[in-house]
Scaffold this motif. Structure first.
Motif, PDB file in Angstrom:
ATOM      1  N   VAL A  27       0.843  -1.191   0.000  1.00  0.00           N
ATOM      2  CA  VAL A  27       0.000   0.000   0.000  1.00  0.00           C
ATOM      3  C   VAL A  27       0.880   1.244   0.000  1.00  0.00           C
ATOM      4  O   VAL A  27       0.590   2.235  -0.675  1.00  0.00           O
ATOM      5  CB  VAL A  27      -0.934   0.000   1.229  1.00  0.00           C
ATOM      6  CG1 VAL A  27      -1.748   1.288   1.287  1.00  0.00           C
ATOM      7  CG2 VAL A  27      -1.850  -1.206   1.194  1.00  0.00           C
ATOM      8  N   LEU A  28       1.978   1.188   0.750  1.00  0.00           N
ATOM      9  CA  LEU A  28       2.972   2.256   0.762  1.00  0.00           C
ATOM     10  C   LEU A  28       4.231   1.751   0.069  1.00  0.00           C
ATOM     11  O   LEU A  28       4.629   0.600   0.255  1.00  0.00           O
ATOM     12  CB  LEU A  28       3.320   2.673   2.189  1.00  0.00           C
ATOM     13  CG  LEU A  28       2.213   3.263   3.054  1.00  0.00           C
ATOM     14  CD1 LEU A  28       2.773   3.633   4.419  1.00  0.00           C
ATOM     15  CD2 LEU A  28       1.590   4.469   2.390  1.00  0.00           C
ATOM     16  N   GLU A  29       4.875   2.610  -0.701  1.00  0.00           N
ATOM     17  CA  GLU A  29       6.155   2.267  -1.303  1.00  0.00           C
ATOM     18  C   GLU A  29       7.258   2.768  -0.380  1.00  0.00           C
ATOM     19  O   GLU A  29       7.634   3.935  -0.413  1.00  0.00           O
ATOM     20  CB  GLU A  29       6.283   2.897  -2.701  1.00  0.00           C
ATOM     21  CG  GLU A  29       7.609   2.617  -3.375  1.00  0.00           C
ATOM     22  CD  GLU A  29       7.979   1.148  -3.321  1.00  0.00           C
ATOM     23  OE1 GLU A  29       8.790   0.767  -2.453  1.00  0.00           O
ATOM     24  OE2 GLU A  29       7.456   0.372  -4.152  1.00  0.00           O
ATOM     25  N   MET A  35      10.419   7.226   4.495  1.00  0.00           N
ATOM     26  CA  MET A  35       9.009   6.955   4.748  1.00  0.00           C
ATOM     27  C   MET A  35       8.167   8.223   4.678  1.00  0.00           C
ATOM     28  O   MET A  35       7.014   8.193   4.248  1.00  0.00           O
ATOM     29  CB  MET A  35       8.849   6.286   6.117  1.00  0.00           C
ATOM     30  CG  MET A  35       7.429   5.856   6.443  1.00  0.00           C
ATOM     31  SD  MET A  35       7.365   4.691   7.837  1.00  0.00           S
ATOM     32  CE  MET A  35       8.094   5.684   9.130  1.00  0.00           C
ATOM     33  N   ARG A  36       8.729   9.342   5.077  1.00  0.00           N
ATOM     34  CA  ARG A  36       7.946  10.592   5.049  1.00  0.00           C
ATOM     35  C   ARG A  36       7.492  10.926   3.631  1.00  0.00           C
ATOM     36  O   ARG A  36       6.408  11.484   3.444  1.00  0.00           O
ATOM     37  CB  ARG A  36       8.775  11.736   5.633  1.00  0.00           C
ATOM     38  CG  ARG A  36      10.027  12.086   4.848  1.00  0.00           C
ATOM     39  CD  ARG A  36      10.787  13.248   5.455  1.00  0.00           C
ATOM     40  NE  ARG A  36      12.002  13.562   4.701  1.00  0.00           N
ATOM     41  CZ  ARG A  36      13.158  12.949   4.855  1.00  0.00           C
ATOM     42  NH1 ARG A  36      13.272  11.991   5.773  1.00  0.00           N
ATOM     43  NH2 ARG A  36      14.211  13.284   4.127  1.00  0.00           N
ATOM     44  N   ALA A  42       0.744   9.054  -0.062  1.00  0.00           N
ATOM     45  CA  ALA A  42      -0.360   8.150   0.270  1.00  0.00           C
ATOM     46  C   ALA A  42      -1.510   8.828   1.008  1.00  0.00           C
ATOM     47  O   ALA A  42      -2.670   8.435   0.844  1.00  0.00           O
ATOM     48  CB  ALA A  42       0.173   6.993   1.113  1.00  0.00           C
ATOM     49  N   GLU A  43      -1.216   9.830   1.814  1.00  0.00           N
ATOM     50  CA  GLU A  43      -2.255  10.393   2.693  1.00  0.00           C
ATOM     51  C   GLU A  43      -3.502  10.866   1.950  1.00  0.00           C
ATOM     52  O   GLU A  43      -4.627  10.488   2.339  1.00  0.00           O
ATOM     53  CB  GLU A  43      -1.673  11.539   3.529  1.00  0.00           C
ATOM     54  CG  GLU A  43      -2.704  12.131   4.478  1.00  0.00           C
ATOM     55  CD  GLU A  43      -2.146  13.232   5.364  1.00  0.00           C
ATOM     56  OE1 GLU A  43      -2.923  13.836   6.122  1.00  0.00           O
ATOM     57  OE2 GLU A  43      -0.923  13.494   5.301  1.00  0.00           O
ATOM     58  N   PRO A  44      -3.396  11.652   0.891  1.00  0.00           N
ATOM     59  CA  PRO A  44      -4.626  12.111   0.224  1.00  0.00           C
ATOM     60  C   PRO A  44      -5.468  10.963  -0.325  1.00  0.00           C
ATOM     61  O   PRO A  44      -6.706  11.003  -0.249  1.00  0.00           O
ATOM     62  CB  PRO A  44      -4.099  13.002  -0.911  1.00  0.00           C
ATOM     63  CG  PRO A  44      -2.726  13.396  -0.502  1.00  0.00           C
ATOM     64  CD  PRO A  44      -2.186  12.229   0.261  1.00  0.00           C
ATOM     65  N   VAL A  45      -4.815   9.949  -0.866  1.00  0.00           N
ATOM     66  CA  VAL A  45      -5.548   8.812  -1.432  1.00  0.00           C
ATOM     67  C   VAL A  45      -6.245   8.022  -0.335  1.00  0.00           C
ATOM     68  O   VAL A  45      -7.424   7.657  -0.461  1.00  0.00           O
ATOM     69  CB  VAL A  45      -4.597   7.903  -2.227  1.00  0.00           C
ATOM     70  CG1 VAL A  45      -5.347   6.686  -2.759  1.00  0.00           C
ATOM     71  CG2 VAL A  45      -3.949   8.672  -3.365  1.00  0.00           C
TER      72      VAL A  45
END
Length: 349
Positions: A27-29, A35-36, A42-45
């Motif tokens: 889900v996160l790359e 990571m930041r 990712a946050e808006p999606v």
């Protein structure tokens, strides 16, 4: 793909009619940089997904290899608890306030959020997992396959090979942690990561007449390298890297995982290899595991040019696939972006 408004709209439209959304790993790359940076993308999606599902919906996060770091705190707590039960097939993952999963859960609100690992039961006859345990058995000489081969000679494995989720974590987990540590410092030589293996496969598959001198040299040396790795006890590996072999090796490897974990289910959904299927024209016997399960791969939402080439046929590596699971019918593989992003869809392997 979800940075593009039309791709987000297509996904949100499908999610709006669902009761549960399973985010099936990666889900996160977290391997291409700090990571930041992944969080910013990712946050808006994730906020949009949570708002679309609403308070009556549920999101299940099933981490994979590229976001294995989401599990770090939980795995460390388990390691320090002598009474922790075996992982099994669908262990409930908890998190603390400052851990990455807490941020994801907050963004996905107001939907209910839970995490499960190494997979989750969607129905009594439908199991879903990311599929990265297959790297332990594939005959493709990928970096993770080679790393798993080395670790299998270092750590204690069950007699005859892995027989539990703990066995797979023992050989794959240390490698994931190392890759994550490199990514946090900006990637290899500060250049991020990701596409090296894909570029290498494309160079090896390129017709001889279109290869440069360097690429031709790689193609000649590659079989000898694979032979040396096999003699070193890191195999069995194969030097063939055609599209057919990529598919075949991945399915055989994942089938072996299901057999070793004694996973008895009519249907198993996975991803990881980015090759969606079964698709029209595929040999369905290839997609039948040794356990009898029907395997379904949800592909990926990454537009990876290294696995796509111009052709009239549509590529099984094109982005936008997902699985729909109703109350009773077999899982259905569909592509949400076909017809929306023609420039990214009319590409073939």
């Amino acid at each position: 793909m979800l940075r593009r408004a039309e791709a987000r709209s297509a996904l949100l439209e499908a999610v709006a009619g669902s009761q549960r959304l399973v985010l099936l790993g990666d889900v996160l790359e977290l391997r291409h940089g700090p990571m930041r940076e992944a969080f910013e993308v990712a946050e808006p999606v994730l906020r949009a997904l949570g708002e679309t599902l609403g308070p009556g919906g549920e999101v299940v996060i099933v981490p994979g290899n590229h976001d294995h770091r989401l599990l770090r705190g939980w795995l460390e707590r388990r390691a320090g608890d002598p009474g922790a039960p075996a992982l099994g097939l669908d262990a409930a993952v908890d998190w603390r306030e400052q851990e990455p999963l807490a941020a994801l859960a907050g963004w996905l609100g107001p939907a209910e959020v839970r995490a499960s690992y190494p997979g989750t039961w969607i129905r009594e006859d439908v199991y879903a997992t990311h599929g990265h345990y297959g790297d332990r058995h594939t005959t493709l000489p990928t970096l993770e396959r080679l790393g798993a081969g080395v670790m299998a000679r270092v750590v204690r494995d069950s007699e005859g090979g892995p027989a539990s989720a703990e066995d797979y974590e023992a050989t794959l987990g240390p490698m994931y942690a190392w890759i994550d540590a490199v990514a946090q410092s900006g990637g290899v030589r500060g250049r991020g990561g990701g596409g090296l293996q894909v570029r290498a496969w494309r160079a090896l598959q390129r017709p001889r007449g279109r290869r440069g001198v360097r690429r031709a040299g790689v193609a000649v040396a590659f079989p000898a390298l694979v032979g040396a790795l096999n003699r070193a006890g890191l195999g069995p590996l194969r030097a063939e890297v055609s599209g057919k072999e990529l598919r075949r090796a991945a399915l055989l490897a994942f089938s072996e995982v299901l057999d070793r974990l004694d996973l008895r289910s009519a249907h198993v959904i996975f991803g990881h290899t980015h090759r969606a299927g079964p698709l029209p024209g595929d040999d369905l016997t290839e997609w039948r595991a040794s356990t009898g399960a029907s395997m379904l791969n949800t592909g990926s939402w990454v537009h990876e040019k290294g696995l796509l080439a111009d052709s009239r046929r549509e590529s099984p590596y094109r982005p936008g696939f997902c699985a729909l699971v109703a109350d009773e019918d077999p899982p259905q593989l569909i592509n949400l972006l076909d017809g929306h992003l023609r420039g990214a869809s009319n590409l073939a392997s």
